[in-house]
Scaffold this motif. Structure first.
Motif, PDB file in Angstrom:
ATOM      1  N   LEU A 129      17.284  12.305  10.783  1.00  0.00           N
ATOM      2  CA  LEU A 129      17.329  11.446  12.064  1.00  0.00           C
ATOM      3  C   LEU A 129      16.342  11.744  13.325  1.00  0.00           C
ATOM      4  O   LEU A 129      16.621  13.163  13.663  1.00  0.00           O
ATOM      5  N   LYS A 130      15.966  10.964  13.961  1.00  0.00           N
ATOM      6  CA  LYS A 130      15.334  11.132  15.138  1.00  0.00           C
ATOM      7  C   LYS A 130      15.880  10.126  16.136  1.00  0.00           C
ATOM      8  O   LYS A 130      15.515   8.926  15.866  1.00  0.00           O
ATOM      9  N   VAL A 131      16.791  10.436  17.204  1.00  0.00           N
ATOM     10  CA  VAL A 131      17.357   9.302  17.943  1.00  0.00           C
ATOM     11  C   VAL A 131      16.925   9.725  19.379  1.00  0.00           C
ATOM     12  O   VAL A 131      16.693  10.718  19.961  1.00  0.00           O
ATOM     13  N   VAL A 132      16.748   8.432  19.901  1.00  0.00           N
ATOM     14  CA  VAL A 132      16.620   8.387  21.535  1.00  0.00           C
ATOM     15  C   VAL A 132      18.079   7.643  21.979  1.00  0.00           C
ATOM     16  O   VAL A 132      18.388   6.473  21.542  1.00  0.00           O
ATOM     17  N   ASN A 133      18.771   8.450  22.665  1.00  0.00           N
ATOM     18  CA  ASN A 133      19.950   7.876  23.266  1.00  0.00           C
ATOM     19  C   ASN A 133      19.712   7.585  24.537  1.00  0.00           C
ATOM     20  O   ASN A 133      19.470   8.185  25.489  1.00  0.00           O
ATOM     21  N   ILE A 134      20.351   6.505  25.031  1.00  0.00           N
ATOM     22  CA  ILE A 134      20.137   5.897  26.440  1.00  0.00           C
ATOM     23  C   ILE A 134      21.679   6.005  26.916  1.00  0.00           C
ATOM     24  O   ILE A 134      22.581   5.318  26.402  1.00  0.00           O
ATOM     25  N   GLY A 135      21.952   6.575  28.092  1.00  0.00           N
ATOM     26  CA  GLY A 135      23.181   6.414  28.819  1.00  0.00           C
ATOM     27  C   GLY A 135      24.001   7.661  28.585  1.00  0.00           C
ATOM     28  O   GLY A 135      23.567   8.916  29.127  1.00  0.00           O
ATOM     29  N   LEU A 136      24.859   7.607  27.996  1.00  0.00           N
ATOM     30  CA  LEU A 136      26.016   8.774  27.949  1.00  0.00           C
ATOM     31  C   LEU A 136      25.547   9.864  27.173  1.00  0.00           C
ATOM     32  O   LEU A 136      25.250  10.009  26.246  1.00  0.00           O
ATOM     33  N   GLN A 137      25.427  11.015  28.141  1.00  0.00           N
ATOM     34  CA  GLN A 137      24.990  12.373  27.569  1.00  0.00           C
ATOM     35  C   GLN A 137      25.884  12.887  26.372  1.00  0.00           C
ATOM     36  O   GLN A 137      25.354  13.659  25.851  1.00  0.00           O
ATOM     37  N   SER A 138      27.111  12.769  26.424  1.00  0.00           N
ATOM     38  CA  SER A 138      28.120  13.106  25.647  1.00  0.00           C
ATOM     39  C   SER A 138      27.312  12.635  24.127  1.00  0.00           C
ATOM     40  O   SER A 138      27.705  13.612  23.079  1.00  0.00           O
ATOM     41  N   PHE A 139      26.823  11.592  24.152  1.00  0.00           N
ATOM     42  CA  PHE A 139      26.295  11.143  22.566  1.00  0.00           C
ATOM     43  C   PHE A 139      25.302  12.002  22.091  1.00  0.00           C
ATOM     44  O   PHE A 139      25.167  12.561  21.110  1.00  0.00           O
ATOM     45  N   THR A 140      24.600  12.287  23.151  1.00  0.00           N
ATOM     46  CA  THR A 140      23.427  13.184  22.862  1.00  0.00           C
ATOM     47  C   THR A 140      23.937  14.621  22.459  1.00  0.00           C
ATOM     48  O   THR A 140      23.402  15.120  21.359  1.00  0.00           O
ATOM     49  N   GLU A 141      25.111  15.292  23.213  1.00  0.00           N
ATOM     50  CA  GLU A 141      25.555  16.500  23.037  1.00  0.00           C
ATOM     51  C   GLU A 141      26.053  16.718  21.364  1.00  0.00           C
ATOM     52  O   GLU A 141      25.855  17.648  20.682  1.00  0.00           O
ATOM     53  N   SER A 142      26.740  15.494  21.087  1.00  0.00           N
ATOM     54  CA  SER A 142      27.480  15.207  19.833  1.00  0.00           C
ATOM     55  C   SER A 142      26.511  15.474  18.554  1.00  0.00           C
ATOM     56  O   SER A 142      26.517  16.362  17.841  1.00  0.00           O
ATOM     57  N   LEU A 143      25.390  14.607  18.789  1.00  0.00           N
ATOM     58  CA  LEU A 143      24.349  14.575  17.779  1.00  0.00           C
ATOM     59  C   LEU A 143      23.635  16.218  17.638  1.00  0.00           C
ATOM     60  O   LEU A 143      23.267  16.408  16.682  1.00  0.00           O
ATOM     61  N   ARG A 144      23.209  16.653  18.908  1.00  0.00           N
ATOM     62  CA  ARG A 144      22.446  17.871  18.723  1.00  0.00           C
ATOM     63  C   ARG A 144      23.249  18.868  18.494  1.00  0.00           C
ATOM     64  O   ARG A 144      22.661  19.688  17.551  1.00  0.00           O
TER      65      ARG A 144
END
Lengths: 63, 418
Positions: free
Chosen positions: A19-34
């Motif tokens: 997966l390669k993800v671009v997350n827009i908005g809530l930082q916590s979604f990014t943290e969770s995926l990372r």
């Protein structure tokens, strides 16, 4: 009906690739995926501000 | 000049007063002498103006405590009756040159630390922490024989020597202490660990060299060393003396005061003089000192110590203090993000305050009501949670209600319409 069945039974191809993800908005979604080893790019974005029209007019005149 | 150009010029001037202020601790005086407009039968409180009948119980009790301490009444019942009849006047601290931290109960005989902005001559007076009683009467509105005796002890035994000390010294410059402490983990609202130490380092050698008897010296030293967050009153005085130098700057949209009375939160704006713009007081989110507490124990925002945020400390300086961030469950990068967010609503940045966690970038300075509303970002304010019985039950942060900024901008538009 048969289309829905097909969609339900066949997993989307994307899950078989890294997966390669671009997350827009809530930082916590990014943290969770990372934290799960997913490559993520965070885009800082907020929903547009919902303002009183009088405030909008004043901001146009004063800012 | 267009209105936009006038505002830009006014804001540059106002934020210049904030950045270039030179606050110096110069004196210790009774509030009756140091606070302009404080009458003998008047008691001050935190936040925007409010009638005695409408106050939260903590403020009402503080008023009664203040009346008893000042000798305006001899019993609680008499004090209540006098307050209800208006024979004892009540007034908002921030309508004077003082700050109502916590409950902000200030009466004429309370001894105050006097800070002068040497650049403009503006003076601010703030009450010091009450030693072992911490918030005591002034901050928490409490009154016992011990608290009253301690205030008399501070007035009669500690402060004459400390007053002599500051006079002999010719003042103590506060900006260097604020600047260095913010490189050492203080944001100077919730945390003053470094500024307390630097204050002690400056003051103790002079105290020891003074011609005072040893018991007095030891009493002063114990008071300074053992009182938690001793420096807080100086941070507030430094902030107010700078902000009051900018207050009244025609056409400026910069915020010059924040304060809450437990019912309403209010702001003042440089170009709008002493007019308050209010909205319901917010609750503080954060951590309680004990698991026995919850939101029902907590009074909505009460206190003016968030005057330091108007001057660019506290919530605006979150990046300076990972320790305070950690108390609220934030990571270092979250505190950096908070300060960067606050920069979006500020007119400028303050070159006096380079912060390690910002790669020595500067702290934001001068909250602009227009930018707050344009970006939809309200000011972050740090603070202590007070409970309904008095006393501190936690610490955390809140956002200034948007309604305050909306009302202020509408009033600004009306006043300066072309």
């Amino acid at each position: 009906m048969s289309d829905m069945k097909t969609a339900h039974c066949t997993p989307p191809k994307v899950v078989h690739k890294p997966l390669k993800v671009v997350n827009i908005g809530l930082q916590s979604f990014t943290e969770s995926l990372r934290s799960q080893g997913v490559q993520v790019v965070q885009v800082n974005w907020r929903p547009p501000v919902n303002r009183d029209p009088e405030i909008d007019t004043l901001l146009e005149d004063l800012l | 000049m267009t209105i936009k150009e006038r505002i830009a010029a006014a804001n540059e001037k106002a934020v210049g007063e904030l950045i270039n202020a030179d606050p110096v601790w110069v004196d210790i005086l009774p509030a009756g002498q140091a606070v302009e407009g404080l009458e003998e039968n008047m008691i001050l409180h935190s936040g925007p103006p409010i009638e005695f009948a409408d106050m939260v119980p903590l403020h009402r009790r503080g008023m009664v405590s203040g009346a008893l301490f000042e000798g305006l009444a001899s019993t609680e019942a008499e004090a209540m009756a006098m307050l209800e009849r208006g024979e004892i006047k009540v007034s908002a601290a921030l309508d004077h040159n003082t700050v109502g931290a916590g409950t902000g109960i200030i009466t004429a005989s309370v001894e105050m630390m006097v800070v002068e902005n040497r650049r403009t001559g503006k003076r601010a007076a703030t009450f010091p922490a009450e030693g072992p009683f911490q918030g005591g009467l002034c901050g928490w509105g409490l009154y016992t024989e011990e608290i009253a005796a301690n205030l008399r002890y501070m007035k009669n035994e500690l402060f004459p020597a400390m007053r002599e000390l500051i006079h002999q010294r010719g003042g103590l410059a506060l900006r260097p202490i604020l600047a260095e402490s913010m490189q050492m983990g203080d944001e100077n609202h919730t945390r003053q660990s470094a500024s307390d130490l630097m204050f002690i380092k400056q003051i103790l050698p002079d105290l020891v060299r003074m011609d005072v008897d040893k018991p007095t010296l030891l009493k002063c030293m114990d008071y300074i060393v053992q009182t938690p967050r001793f420096f807080h009153c100086f941070g507030q005085g430094a902030s107010l003396s700078a902000l009051w130098s900018a207050k009244g700057t025609s056409h400026s949209t910069m915020v010059v005061a924040f304060g809450g009375n437990g019912v309403e939160f209010g702001i003042k704006v440089a170009g709008l003089g002493d007019e308050w713009f209010t909205a319901p007081a917010p609750m503080i989110n954060g951590r309680y000192t004990s698991s026995q507490y919850s939101e029902k124990d907590q009074v909505p925002w009460l206190g003016d110590s968030c005057i330091v945020e108007c001057a660019g400390l506290g919530g605006l300086a979150a990046a300076a203090s990972p320790v305070v961030g950690n108390l609220r469950g934030l990571k270092v990068k979250d505190t950096v993000a908070l300060t960067r967010e606050m920069q979006e609503i500020c007119i400028s940045s303050n070159h006096n305050y380079p912060i390690p966690n910002l790669d020595f970038g500067f702290l934001p300075a001068g909250i602009d009501i227009r930018l707050v509303l344009k970006r939809g970002i309200a000011s972050e304010i740090h603070g202590g949670m007070l409970n309904h019985e008095g006393g501190l039950i936690g610490a955390g942060s809140a956002r200034v209600p948007m309604g305050c900024f909306e009302k202020a901008l509408k009033a600004f538009g009306k006043k300066y319409a072309e």
